[in-house]
Write a protein that holds these residues in place. Structure first.
Motif, PDB file in Angstrom:
ATOM      1  N   GLN A  15       0.829  -1.206   0.000  1.00 31.39           N
ATOM      2  CA  GLN A  15       0.000   0.000   0.000  1.00 31.39           C
ATOM      3  C   GLN A  15       0.864   1.257   0.000  1.00 31.39           C
ATOM      4  OE1 GLN A  15      -2.314  -0.880   3.514  1.00 31.39           O
ATOM      5  NE2 GLN A  15      -4.084  -1.506   2.294  1.00 31.39           N
ATOM      6  N   ARG A  16       1.928   1.232   0.799  1.00 31.56           N
ATOM      7  CA  ARG A  16       2.827   2.387   0.847  1.00 31.56           C
ATOM      8  C   ARG A  16       3.482   2.624  -0.509  1.00 31.56           C
ATOM      9  NH1 ARG A  16       8.097   1.473   3.964  1.00 31.56           N
ATOM     10  NH2 ARG A  16       8.346   0.259   2.083  1.00 31.56           N
ATOM     11  N   ASP A  17       3.904   1.542  -1.156  1.00 35.66           N
ATOM     12  CA  ASP A  17       4.544   1.675  -2.461  1.00 35.66           C
ATOM     13  C   ASP A  17       3.590   2.249  -3.505  1.00 35.66           C
ATOM     14  OD1 ASP A  17       6.851   0.693  -1.333  1.00 35.66           O
ATOM     15  OD2 ASP A  17       6.690  -1.298  -2.244  1.00 35.66           O
ATOM     16  N   GLU A  19       1.070   4.305  -2.801  1.00 36.41           N
ATOM     17  CA  GLU A  19       0.935   5.728  -2.452  1.00 36.41           C
ATOM     18  C   GLU A  19       2.149   6.528  -2.920  1.00 36.41           C
ATOM     19  OE1 GLU A  19      -1.755   7.194  -1.239  1.00 36.41           O
ATOM     20  OE2 GLU A  19      -2.854   5.324  -0.942  1.00 36.41           O
ATOM     21  N   LEU A  20       3.341   5.959  -2.739  1.00 31.49           N
ATOM     22  CA  LEU A  20       4.560   6.635  -3.200  1.00 31.49           C
ATOM     23  C   LEU A  20       4.562   6.804  -4.714  1.00 31.49           C
ATOM     24  CD1 LEU A  20       7.223   4.932  -0.907  1.00 31.49           C
ATOM     25  CD2 LEU A  20       6.654   7.376  -0.945  1.00 31.49           C
ATOM     26  N   LYS A  46      -1.603  12.333   0.556  1.00 29.21           N
ATOM     27  CA  LYS A  46      -0.716  11.205   0.237  1.00 29.21           C
ATOM     28  C   LYS A  46       0.388  11.090   1.289  1.00 29.21           C
ATOM     29  CE  LYS A  46      -2.449   9.568  -3.575  1.00 29.21           C
ATOM     30  NZ  LYS A  46      -3.082   8.251  -3.570  1.00 29.21           N
ATOM     31  N   LEU A  47       0.970  12.228   1.665  1.00 23.04           N
ATOM     32  CA  LEU A  47       2.031  12.211   2.676  1.00 23.04           C
ATOM     33  C   LEU A  47       1.521  11.686   4.018  1.00 23.04           C
ATOM     34  CD1 LEU A  47       3.812  15.584   1.846  1.00 23.04           C
ATOM     35  CD2 LEU A  47       4.715  13.278   1.480  1.00 23.04           C
ATOM     36  N   THR A  49      -0.968   9.618   4.462  1.00 21.06           N
ATOM     37  CA  THR A  49      -1.206   8.187   4.311  1.00 21.06           C
ATOM     38  C   THR A  49       0.109   7.412   4.370  1.00 21.06           C
ATOM     39  OG1 THR A  49      -3.169   8.617   2.951  1.00 21.06           O
ATOM     40  CG2 THR A  49      -2.189   6.424   2.786  1.00 21.06           C
ATOM     41  N   ILE A  50       1.122   7.920   3.673  1.00 24.24           N
ATOM     42  CA  ILE A  50       2.440   7.269   3.681  1.00 24.24           C
ATOM     43  C   ILE A  50       3.010   7.240   5.092  1.00 24.24           C
ATOM     44  CG2 ILE A  50       4.845   7.513   2.902  1.00 24.24           C
ATOM     45  CD1 ILE A  50       3.581   8.666   0.232  1.00 24.24           C
ATOM     46  N   ASP A  51       2.868   8.348   5.810  1.00 24.86           N
ATOM     47  CA  ASP A  51       3.359   8.415   7.189  1.00 24.86           C
ATOM     48  C   ASP A  51       2.668   7.379   8.076  1.00 24.86           C
ATOM     49  OD1 ASP A  51       4.888   9.671   9.365  1.00 24.86           O
ATOM     50  OD2 ASP A  51       2.926  10.385  10.037  1.00 24.86           O
ATOM     51  N   LEU A  53       1.250   4.545   7.135  1.00 18.23           N
ATOM     52  CA  LEU A  53       1.697   3.206   6.746  1.00 18.23           C
ATOM     53  C   LEU A  53       3.098   2.930   7.273  1.00 18.23           C
ATOM     54  CD1 LEU A  53       0.258   3.269   3.133  1.00 18.23           C
ATOM     55  CD2 LEU A  53      -0.519   1.771   4.987  1.00 18.23           C
ATOM     56  N   ASP A  54       3.989   3.924   7.136  1.00 13.35           N
ATOM     57  CA  ASP A  54       5.355   3.763   7.661  1.00 13.35           C
ATOM     58  C   ASP A  54       5.339   3.504   9.168  1.00 13.35           C
ATOM     59  OD1 ASP A  54       6.967   3.895   5.403  1.00 13.35           O
ATOM     60  OD2 ASP A  54       7.277   6.066   5.551  1.00 13.35           O
TER      61      ASP A  54
END
Length: 75
Positions: A15-17, A19-20, A46-47, A49-51, A53-54
């Motif tokens: 999922q993170r990939d 979003e990136l 997006k940022l 969401t990525i945060d 997930l990370d």
């Protein structure tokens, strides 16, 4: 139980990939900007969401990694 954790981690990484990749399109493709009139807000979403997930991936690594791996990383 470890199989569930590994599967969840792999899902989160995927999922993170995605979003990136979406974010990369927003930042490099002018067409993407035209499709999103509020591009700044979209990038910020997006940022966030990525945060998130990370953070989940890091939590899994912190609490469910093999203790031997964690100890070997400390040395």
């Amino acid at each position: 139980m470890a199989n569930y954790i590994e599967a969840i981690k792999n899902k989160l990484i995927g999922q993170r990939d995605i979003e990136l990749s979406d974010l990369e399109v927003y930042l490099t493709n002018r067409v993407a900007i035209g499709e999103h009139p509020h591009i700044g807000e979209e990038i910020e979403k997006k940022l966030e969401t990525i945060d998130g997930l990370d953070s989940k991936i890091e939590t899994i690594d912190r609490y469910f990694s093999n203790k031997k791996e964690v100890e070997s990383n400390k040395s």
